[in-house]
Design a protein around this motif. Structure first.
Motif, PDB file in Angstrom:
ATOM      1  N   ASP A 137       0.819  -1.221   0.000  1.00 38.59           N
ATOM      2  CA  ASP A 137       0.000   0.000   0.000  1.00 38.59           C
ATOM      3  C   ASP A 137       0.851   1.269   0.000  1.00 38.59           C
ATOM      4  N   GLY A 138       1.875   1.299  -0.819  1.00 36.37           N
ATOM      5  CA  GLY A 138       2.669   2.508  -0.959  1.00 36.37           C
ATOM      6  C   GLY A 138       3.733   2.702   0.091  1.00 36.37           C
ATOM      7  N   VAL A 139       3.876   1.750   0.991  1.00 40.73           N
ATOM      8  CA  VAL A 139       4.872   1.881   2.052  1.00 40.73           C
ATOM      9  C   VAL A 139       5.885   0.749   1.942  1.00 40.73           C
ATOM     10  N   LEU A 140       7.156   1.121   1.890  1.00 38.45           N
ATOM     11  CA  LEU A 140       8.249   0.163   1.834  1.00 38.45           C
ATOM     12  C   LEU A 140       8.910   0.075   3.198  1.00 38.45           C
ATOM     13  N   THR A 141       9.010  -1.125   3.730  1.00 37.66           N
ATOM     14  CA  THR A 141       9.636  -1.338   5.031  1.00 37.66           C
ATOM     15  C   THR A 141      11.079  -1.769   4.832  1.00 37.66           C
ATOM     16  N   LEU A 142      11.998  -1.086   5.526  1.00 36.98           N
ATOM     17  CA  LEU A 142      13.429  -1.297   5.337  1.00 36.98           C
ATOM     18  C   LEU A 142      14.100  -1.653   6.655  1.00 36.98           C
ATOM     19  N   ASP A 143      15.353  -2.038   6.549  1.00 37.77           N
ATOM     20  CA  ASP A 143      16.120  -2.423   7.738  1.00 37.77           C
ATOM     21  C   ASP A 143      17.456  -1.696   7.728  1.00 37.77           C
ATOM     22  N   PHE A 144      17.710  -0.873   8.749  1.00 40.36           N
ATOM     23  CA  PHE A 144      18.996  -0.191   8.901  1.00 40.36           C
ATOM     24  C   PHE A 144      19.797  -0.885   9.996  1.00 40.36           C
ATOM     25  N   PRO A 145      21.005  -1.359   9.686  1.00 39.55           N
ATOM     26  CA  PRO A 145      21.795  -2.124  10.674  1.00 39.55           C
ATOM     27  C   PRO A 145      22.100  -1.300  11.924  1.00 39.55           C
ATOM     28  N   SER A 146      21.939  -1.922  13.095  1.00 39.63           N
ATOM     29  CA  SER A 146      22.238  -1.246  14.353  1.00 39.63           C
ATOM     30  C   SER A 146      23.705  -1.391  14.748  1.00 39.63           C
ATOM     31  N   GLU A 147      24.435  -2.269  14.068  1.00 40.50           N
ATOM     32  CA  GLU A 147      25.876  -2.418  14.278  1.00 40.50           C
ATOM     33  C   GLU A 147      26.542  -2.385  12.908  1.00 40.50           C
ATOM     34  N   GLN A 148      27.478  -1.473  12.723  1.00 33.30           N
ATOM     35  CA  GLN A 148      28.120  -1.306  11.416  1.00 33.30           C
ATOM     36  C   GLN A 148      29.636  -1.246  11.582  1.00 33.30           C
TER      37      GLN A 148
END
Length: 231
Positions: free
Chosen positions: A54-65
């Motif tokens: 529905d127009g929304v893309l769910t993403l994942d940003f790493p908490s440890e880099q």
């Protein structure tokens, strides 16, 4: 790369690298694309958390880099391409924050990054709880339960001084960044940048931690004492 295609972009396909150029600057990806899809949505890097509805893309940003010198960690720089299946151009949706240590900051083995809003609340920067991007407005927001911290680890034993390391974070209108640096002996050095004025999607901002943050007391202190006695 994750590719969303088909009716309402409900078909998710993971595209895998099948060949690389000699200097690794060009890659060929291969995977299934629905022939009935007038448009496609591509997301880098591929993740089980990536989803579209529905127009929304769910993403994942790493908490440890663990970034490289003058670069970011492979797979951390979240980017999105949207358009015709034969012509897609990727754009960064996260904000890149660069951290640079002075000469006095040698032997730092971890840097924790936090962000706060003007009212003093922690702002979600990362985490597997995901962030949401609305394709029509390209607005990125932190999802509920997102981690307020990004832990930055060195590519080797410790960070090199004078070198900038980049991490990808969820963009937002926060007013300050807090840097907590830990050295090999467990000592903690903290510094806050209060003039951030927000980090927008796709922006790159560098922050140099000042020498004064790492001022240490000498191991031995000599004190002259003079005693006077009144008779």
């Amino acid at each position: 790369i994750d590719l969303f295609s088909g009716q309402d972009l409900q078909i998710k396909t993971e595209l895998s690298v099948v060949s690389l150029s000699e200097d690794a600057s060009t890659a060929v990806f291969q995977g299934f694309v629905s022939e009935s899809s007038p448009e496609c949505l591509a997301v880098y890097p591929s993740s089980q958390m990536n989803a579209y509805s529905d127009g929304v893309l769910t993403l994942d940003f790493p908490s440890e880099q663990r970034p490289s010198a003058y670069g970011c960690m492979s797979g951390a720089n979240v980017s999105v391409a949207w358009g015709k299946s034969s012509d897609l151009t990727f754009s960064n949706v996260g904000a890149l924050v660069g951290v640079r240590l002075p000469e006095s900051g040698a032997d730092i083995v971890r840097i924790s990054l936090k962000a706060k809003t003007e009212d003093g609340h922690n702002f979600g920067l990362s985490g597997i709880s995901r962030a949401n991007i609305n394709i029509s407005s390209e607005e990125v927001t932190a999802a509920e339960g997102t981690s307020a911290t990004v832990d930055i680890l060195p590519p080797g034993k410790s960070f090199s001084t004078g070198v900038t390391y980049y991490v990808s974070v969820i963009p937002g209108n926060y007013s300050s960044l807090e840097f907590s640096c830990v050295d090999g002996d467990g000592n903690i050095y903290e510094w806050t940048e209060n003039e951030v004025t927000g980090l927008s999607s796709g922006c790159v901002r560098d922050f140099g931690i000042p020498d004064s943050v790492f001022d240490k007391l000498p191991e031995e202190v000599t004190i002259d004492l003079n005693f006077y006695q009144n008779w």
